[in-house]
Design a protein around this motif. Structure first.
Motif, PDB file in Angstrom:
ATOM      1  N   CYS A   1       0.836  -1.204   0.000  1.00 25.38           N
ATOM      2  CA  CYS A   1       0.000   0.000   0.000  1.00 25.38           C
ATOM      3  C   CYS A   1       0.870   1.253   0.000  1.00 25.38           C
TER       4      CYS A   1
ATOM      5  N   THR B   1       0.754   4.185  -2.863  1.00 29.20           N
ATOM      6  CA  THR B   1       0.241   5.515  -2.538  1.00 29.20           C
ATOM      7  C   THR B   1       1.278   6.510  -2.022  1.00 29.20           C
TER       8      THR B   1
ATOM      9  N   TRP C   1      -0.743   2.857   7.334  1.00 29.12           N
ATOM     10  CA  TRP C   1      -1.733   1.852   6.930  1.00 29.12           C
ATOM     11  C   TRP C   1      -2.058   0.925   8.099  1.00 29.12           C
TER      12      TRP C   1
ATOM     13  N   SER D   1      -9.672  -3.689   5.759  1.00 28.31           N
ATOM     14  CA  SER D   1      -8.592  -4.673   5.745  1.00 28.31           C
ATOM     15  C   SER D   1      -9.032  -5.866   6.592  1.00 28.31           C
TER      16      SER D   1
ATOM     17  N   TRP E   1      -5.055  -5.817   2.523  1.00 30.33           N
ATOM     18  CA  TRP E   1      -6.082  -4.978   1.909  1.00 30.33           C
ATOM     19  C   TRP E   1      -6.320  -5.507   0.503  1.00 30.33           C
TER      20      TRP E   1
ATOM     21  N   VAL F   1      -8.690  -0.699  -2.070  1.00 34.73           N
ATOM     22  CA  VAL F   1      -7.749   0.416  -1.950  1.00 34.73           C
ATOM     23  C   VAL F   1      -7.942   1.385  -3.110  1.00 34.73           C
TER      24      VAL F   1
END
Length: 70
Positions: free
Chosen positions: A16, A20, A27, A39, A48, A53
């Motif tokens: 993640c 991102t 997270w 999640s 996730w 997401v």
């Protein structure tokens, strides 16, 4: 078995972060407090769904966009 589950990709916090730029620790914290995209634990690891997401990212954009209509 459901075809969606077979085709689904599961991300860990580090994945993640790569997607991102948001730190993996954030997270994990969001998961702890029940914030961010949904999640769950899979084999003892927090994961996730990629689709969740991506949907969350789109929602963030829609909620915070300025200027041109999104």
């Amino acid at each position: 078995m459901n075809a969606m589950i077979i085709d689904e990709r599961f991300l860990q916090a580090k994945d993640c972060e790569k997607l991102t730029g948001i730190p993996a620790a954030t997270w994990r914290y969001w998961a702890h407090i029940g914030s961010g995209p949904a999640s769950f634990k899979l084999g003892g690891r927090r994961v996730w769904r990629l689709t969740k997401v991506l949907a969350w990212i789109e929602q963030q954009e829609a909620d915070t966009a300025r200027g041109e209509a999104v």
